[in-house]
Design a protein around this motif. Sequence first.
Motif, PDB file in Angstrom:
ATOM      1  N   UNK A 181      24.832  49.466  48.007  1.00  0.00           N
ATOM      2  CA  UNK A 181      25.955  48.774  47.338  1.00  0.00           C
ATOM      3  C   UNK A 181      26.973  48.329  48.668  1.00  0.00           C
ATOM      4  N   UNK A 182      26.383  47.740  49.820  1.00  0.00           N
ATOM      5  CA  UNK A 182      27.110  47.143  50.875  1.00  0.00           C
ATOM      6  C   UNK A 182      26.537  45.934  51.095  1.00  0.00           C
ATOM      7  N   UNK A 183      27.390  44.731  50.911  1.00  0.00           N
ATOM      8  CA  UNK A 183      27.028  43.472  51.219  1.00  0.00           C
ATOM      9  C   UNK A 183      27.868  42.644  52.240  1.00  0.00           C
ATOM     10  N   UNK A 229      31.790  33.354  49.603  1.00  0.00           N
ATOM     11  CA  UNK A 229      32.801  34.341  50.186  1.00  0.00           C
ATOM     12  C   UNK A 229      33.409  35.280  48.883  1.00  0.00           C
ATOM     13  N   UNK A 230      32.918  34.880  47.575  1.00  0.00           N
ATOM     14  CA  UNK A 230      33.256  35.800  46.307  1.00  0.00           C
ATOM     15  C   UNK A 230      31.978  36.603  45.902  1.00  0.00           C
ATOM     16  N   UNK A 231      31.264  37.133  47.143  1.00  0.00           N
ATOM     17  CA  UNK A 231      30.121  37.601  46.760  1.00  0.00           C
ATOM     18  C   UNK A 231      30.341  39.130  45.900  1.00  0.00           C
ATOM     19  N   UNK A 232      31.350  39.937  46.294  1.00  0.00           N
ATOM     20  CA  UNK A 232      31.577  41.017  45.352  1.00  0.00           C
ATOM     21  C   UNK A 232      31.810  40.603  43.998  1.00  0.00           C
ATOM     22  N   UNK A 233      32.479  39.799  43.589  1.00  0.00           N
ATOM     23  CA  UNK A 233      32.550  39.287  42.195  1.00  0.00           C
ATOM     24  C   UNK A 233      31.548  38.984  41.306  1.00  0.00           C
ATOM     25  N   UNK A 234      30.405  38.239  42.352  1.00  0.00           N
ATOM     26  CA  UNK A 234      29.293  37.664  41.727  1.00  0.00           C
ATOM     27  C   UNK A 234      28.637  39.081  41.537  1.00  0.00           C
TER      28      UNK A 234
END
Length: 330
Positions: A11-13, A303-308
């Motif tokens: 759960x870490x990106x 940069x929006x990897x969390x949303x992806x």
Amino acid sequence: MEKRLVFTGQDQILLESFTPPELRPGELRLRTLVTLISSGTECIVLHRRFDAGTHWDNWVKYPFYPGYAAVCEVIACGPETSRFQVGDRVVCRAGHASVQTQPEANCFPAPKELDPRQAAWFALAKIASMALTGTGNLFGRNVAILGAGPIGQMAARWVGAAGAGRLFVVDPVAGRLELIRRGVDAETLALKSSDAPEEIARRIGDPGIDVVIDTTGNAAVFSDALRLVRRFGRVVILGDTGSPARQHLSSDVMTKGIRITATHDGHETPEWNSAKAIDIWFRFIADGRIRLDGLNTHNFQPEAYDNAYAAASDPGAGAMGITFDWRNQQ
């Protein structure tokens, strides 16, 4: 400085900077246009949704660099390369990064006239095509596909192109089935897989379903596939579950004489491999035998990897094709 995504732990990106290596003989330097998230594989890895001792457990080590569906342009050619030149568009099984360094042999030509977000489906299409290696001749045969996620979408299109008789696609999410109908002539059932055998039997009667393809990666679905297939039929396991010990045989295997075939991305042969599958896939798109309308639902900057990955991990998000657009990283 170039950028790439990395899973640094469960759960870490992180979007990290990196310096590409020097080109070696036989390698290409590629500028990435688009990458496609493989939501099944990448979410299993990111969230560690697999059992200890499985092949997943042996494979997933952090830091883990995700992704294997990249659409790129050639920006430099190393010594001893001959198939491509600067400016060519290619696809390759490479991660979410702004630049790729790949052996020329691992790159395949992609049509420039095709939207790169659609071209990025090549990798999941190739994986889904492996199911056909386990089905035998599908022409005129009745087929049921369990699951209409990304792999199920690709499998349905291959099965339709192969000339199957009646094709059923089962998934409880109605929006996924709408995308199936936009891409292939299929009978769609908005049901759980456990409810499908009775409904399909009511519709089709004898001889029943010749081939069931389980694309879900959900261990509990396997027994439903065994119930659904006809006597002496075949069940093809395409979805790769993280919990194989929970896939249970039932008495249907013996009483119906079911043949069970496991297919996997790595089961390539000289007769069927990435080069052949990708070439045919792009040709079928060009001549209209395969349609991808509506499959790309989300597009993110890296940069929006969390949303992806939130969209990829949430069944209620309505996500199908989730892409990263790297063109602004240049």
